[in-house]
Design an enzyme around this catalytic site. Structure first.
Site, PDB file in Angstrom:
ATOM      1  N   GLU A   1      27.288  26.192   4.410  1.00  0.00           N
ATOM      2  CA  GLU A   1      26.575  26.223   5.696  1.00  0.00           C
ATOM      3  C   GLU A   1      25.461  27.276   5.666  1.00  0.00           C
ATOM      4  O   GLU A   1      24.346  27.022   6.134  1.00  0.00           O
ATOM      5  CB  GLU A   1      27.555  26.521   6.833  1.00  0.00           C
ATOM      6  CG  GLU A   1      26.883  26.479   8.204  1.00  0.00           C
ATOM      7  CD  GLU A   1      27.879  26.503   9.358  1.00  0.00           C
ATOM      8  OE1 GLU A   1      29.066  26.830   9.137  1.00  0.00           O
ATOM      9  OE2 GLU A   1      27.449  26.204  10.494  1.00  0.00           O
TER      10      GLU A   1
ATOM     11  N   PHE B   1      35.365  17.040   7.678  1.00  0.00           N
ATOM     12  CA  PHE B   1      35.989  16.381   6.542  1.00  0.00           C
ATOM     13  C   PHE B   1      35.543  14.925   6.566  1.00  0.00           C
ATOM     14  O   PHE B   1      35.436  14.315   7.633  1.00  0.00           O
ATOM     15  CB  PHE B   1      37.515  16.424   6.671  1.00  0.00           C
ATOM     16  CG  PHE B   1      38.151  17.650   6.073  1.00  0.00           C
ATOM     17  CD1 PHE B   1      37.392  18.636   5.478  1.00  0.00           C
ATOM     18  CD2 PHE B   1      39.523  17.808   6.109  1.00  0.00           C
ATOM     19  CE1 PHE B   1      37.985  19.759   4.919  1.00  0.00           C
ATOM     20  CE2 PHE B   1      40.129  18.927   5.558  1.00  0.00           C
ATOM     21  CZ  PHE B   1      39.362  19.900   4.962  1.00  0.00           C
TER      22      PHE B   1
ATOM     23  N   HIS C   1      40.180  26.836  14.942  1.00  0.00           N
ATOM     24  CA  HIS C   1      39.478  25.571  14.726  1.00  0.00           C
ATOM     25  C   HIS C   1      40.174  24.481  15.538  1.00  0.00           C
ATOM     26  O   HIS C   1      41.291  24.078  15.208  1.00  0.00           O
ATOM     27  CB  HIS C   1      39.507  25.242  13.236  1.00  0.00           C
ATOM     28  CG  HIS C   1      38.605  24.113  12.847  1.00  0.00           C
ATOM     29  ND1 HIS C   1      38.183  23.147  13.728  1.00  0.00           N
ATOM     30  CD2 HIS C   1      38.038  23.800  11.650  1.00  0.00           C
ATOM     31  CE1 HIS C   1      37.404  22.286  13.092  1.00  0.00           C
ATOM     32  NE2 HIS C   1      37.301  22.656  11.836  1.00  0.00           N
TER      33      HIS C   1
ATOM     34  N   LYS D   1      35.053  30.398  15.980  1.00  0.00           N
ATOM     35  CA  LYS D   1      36.383  30.024  15.478  1.00  0.00           C
ATOM     36  C   LYS D   1      37.188  31.271  15.106  1.00  0.00           C
ATOM     37  O   LYS D   1      38.412  31.230  15.089  1.00  0.00           O
ATOM     38  CB  LYS D   1      36.268  29.116  14.242  1.00  0.00           C
ATOM     39  CG  LYS D   1      35.821  27.692  14.570  1.00  0.00           C
ATOM     40  CD  LYS D   1      35.895  26.786  13.352  1.00  0.00           C
ATOM     41  CE  LYS D   1      35.461  25.364  13.656  1.00  0.00           C
ATOM     42  NZ  LYS D   1      34.003  25.213  13.819  1.00  0.00           N
TER      43      LYS D   1
ATOM     44  N   CYS E   1      36.505  17.098  12.354  1.00  0.00           N
ATOM     45  CA  CYS E   1      36.026  18.356  12.937  1.00  0.00           C
ATOM     46  C   CYS E   1      34.677  18.218  13.636  1.00  0.00           C
ATOM     47  O   CYS E   1      34.199  19.171  14.241  1.00  0.00           O
ATOM     48  CB  CYS E   1      35.913  19.417  11.850  1.00  0.00           C
ATOM     49  SG  CYS E   1      37.298  19.375  10.727  1.00  0.00           S
TER      50      CYS E   1
ATOM     51  N   HIS F   1      29.460  26.109  12.221  1.00  0.00           N
ATOM     52  CA  HIS F   1      30.738  25.430  12.015  1.00  0.00           C
ATOM     53  C   HIS F   1      31.734  26.501  11.546  1.00  0.00           C
ATOM     54  O   HIS F   1      32.854  26.540  12.013  1.00  0.00           O
ATOM     55  CB  HIS F   1      30.589  24.283  11.018  1.00  0.00           C
ATOM     56  CG  HIS F   1      31.804  23.411  10.983  1.00  0.00           C
ATOM     57  ND1 HIS F   1      32.332  22.842  12.115  1.00  0.00           N
ATOM     58  CD2 HIS F   1      32.629  23.032   9.965  1.00  0.00           C
ATOM     59  CE1 HIS F   1      33.423  22.152  11.785  1.00  0.00           C
ATOM     60  NE2 HIS F   1      33.625  22.253  10.493  1.00  0.00           N
TER      61      HIS F   1
END
Lengths: 403, 85
Positions: free
Chosen positions: A305, A390, A331, A326, A162, A294
């Protein structure tokens, strides 16, 4: 060191098939997430996504090209044409020899993989099309951009799940910043919206069945999107000498690794990347007006976050705006940072902050100004774009308004 | 083996323990099973019993499926097996 500016931007995603339509949708807080349409979708538990609809590849590419271009490559070329077209650059001679293309991507040609696995496993055929490998390899998009635009400098694909696009753009920035080349084409793309792609994500049980609601207390997971974002990163004096329009300045970046868990994010890792980007760009934290989060809409990301932002900015965390687009485009995995950078450019250039839509209920663990549901006008000098992947690999970019 | 023993077997394997070390009142945390281990255990349970377990890692407390202890997991599986067979 050289200053680096953005002189072209292009995109295709579920919100629009160019930058103007995408930013228009973000201003309106429109949602690009809808019912997925592809073969065997009835066998999925997750049936929604930010799918690019109303898109006819045959109007963009000829038959020979389509035999070689997976969907992620098609998206990349469409975005690259728009970005390079806007920049007005033509690559020949010395410029062509030095300019390259670095793109982010995670899955490669998932649709190609899916279709051809079906052919051999489900249909029992023993023969596949000769172009399967050149079509599915995840550097195919970068290679086709280099071929279409005659870019002969350093070119490759970066895969950090990501965070792929942010890592790619950081790399391109560094090359121009360090004087290796006056121009780099960069960004990223992804297209995992096919049966196998979504089925694999279902397994992890982090996907939402009903919508992407970042930072909202009732969020219940991420929703996938697809598309591409591509930018022209250019050395400032080079851009100025030719009278190019400057969209924003790339001021710096930082990358970090959590070195802790393959899926769970870390506040410390995220905070180190944010803090590092500020230091690299010589930005005082109080100058930051907007962060494109994010903001995946998972329980874990959004609270981690938020804690990282609070940790880095202290009291200023309450003064800045942070939104997750997003919520609108989904995403885009390896392409997500690139599409999200558009919202940073909009904040700096147009003074419009894209909202976090689908925001229903405050979450005390995400107590920041997430620009809920409606876009806002604001004067922003510095914007950050966060990406926390990830695998614990993080990359944050810092942009400054060009005036 | 009954459902209870089969579930304990799966949890023990995930926790790298002997089945006798898995107590009915143990929590997954007690057994050292993290979020990834939980998702993997649920997958193994679904495969073992050919059932579908309604579990979203983002809202474990809102799932119909109670994972607060080994006993609650077993009783949840027993219900699902009954419903889905």
């Amino acid at each position: 060191m050289k200053r680096v500016v953005i002189t072209g931007a292009g995109t295709i995603n579920s919100l629009g098939q160019n930058v103007k339509d995408t930013l228009g949708a973000m201003r309106e807080g429109r949602c690009g997430i809808s019912d997925l349409e592809f073969r065997d979708v009835d066998r999925l538990a997750i049936k929604i996504g930010g799918q690019v609809k109303g898109y006819d590849p045959e109007t963009r590419f000829n038959r020979q090209q389509l035999a070689l271009y997976d969907r992620f490559t098609q998206f990349t070329l469409i975005a690259a044409r728009e970005a390079i077209g806007q920049s007005g650059l033509e690559f020949s001679g010395e410029l062509a020899a030095r300019a390259g293309v670095v793109l982010g991507n995670s899955g490669g040609g998932m649709t190609t993989l899916d279709d051809n696995y079906r052919t051999v496993y489900e249909d029992g055929k023993n023969r596949v099309h000769p172009f399967v490998v050149p079509k599915l390899m995840n550097n195919a998009a970068a290679s086709h951009v280099s071929m279409e635009f005659n870019l002969k400098g350093p070119s490759f694909t970066v895969a950090t799940a990501c965070a792929s696009s942010n890592h790619a753009m950081a790399q391109a920035f560094q090359m121009v910043h360090g004087g290796l080349t006056p121009v780099m084409i960069t960004g990223g793309s992804e297209s995992m919206l096919c049966f196998g792609g979504v089925k694999a994500w279902e397994g992890l049980r982090v996907m939402s069945k009903d919508g992407c609601r970042p930072f909202s207390a009732n969020r219940n997971g991420m929703v996938q999107g697809e598309g591409a974002g591509v930018f022209v990163f250019e050395e400032y004096e080079h851009a100025r000498a030719r009278g190019a329009e400057i969209l924003a300045e790339v001021a710096g970046y930082a990358m970090s690794s959590d070195a802790s868990d393959i899926v769970m994010p870390s506040k410390q890792g995220a905070a180190r990347a944010i803090r590092g980007a500020l230091r690299d760009a010589r930005i005082d934290p109080t100058e930051v007006g907007y962060i494109n989060a994010h903001g995946t809409g998972t329980a874990a990301n959004d609270k981690t976050e938020s804690a990282a932002v609070a940790d880095v900015f202290g009291a200023h965390a309450d003064a800045l705006m942070i939104s997750s687009t997003k919520s609108m485009h989904g995403h885009l995995i390896g392409g997500t940072g690139a599409v999200e950078l558009l919202s940073c450019i909009m904040a700096l250039r147009d003074g419009v902050i894209a909202p976090t839509i689908n925001y229903d209920e405050p979450d005390p663990e995400c107590a920041l100004d997430v620009v809920p549901n409606e876009a806002r006008e604001a004067n922003v000098e510095v914007a950050l774009s966060n990406a926390f992947a990830f695998g614990g690999l993080n990359a944050v970019l810092a942009l400054r308004r060009h005036s | 083996m009954n459902i209870k023993d089969r579930v304990i077997q799966i949890i023990a394997e995930q926790a790298v323990l002997e089945p006798t070390d898995v107590k009915m009142d143990s929590t997954l945390e007690d057994l050292g099973i993290d979020s990834l281990g939980l998702v993997e255990s649920i997958f193994a349970i679904e495969e073992e019993f050919d059932i579908s377990v309604p579990f979203n890692a983002n809202e474990p407390e809102q799932s119909d499926f109670d994972i607060s202890s080994v006993a609650s997991i077993i009783s949840g599986i027993e219900t699902l097996v009954k419903e889905q067979s």
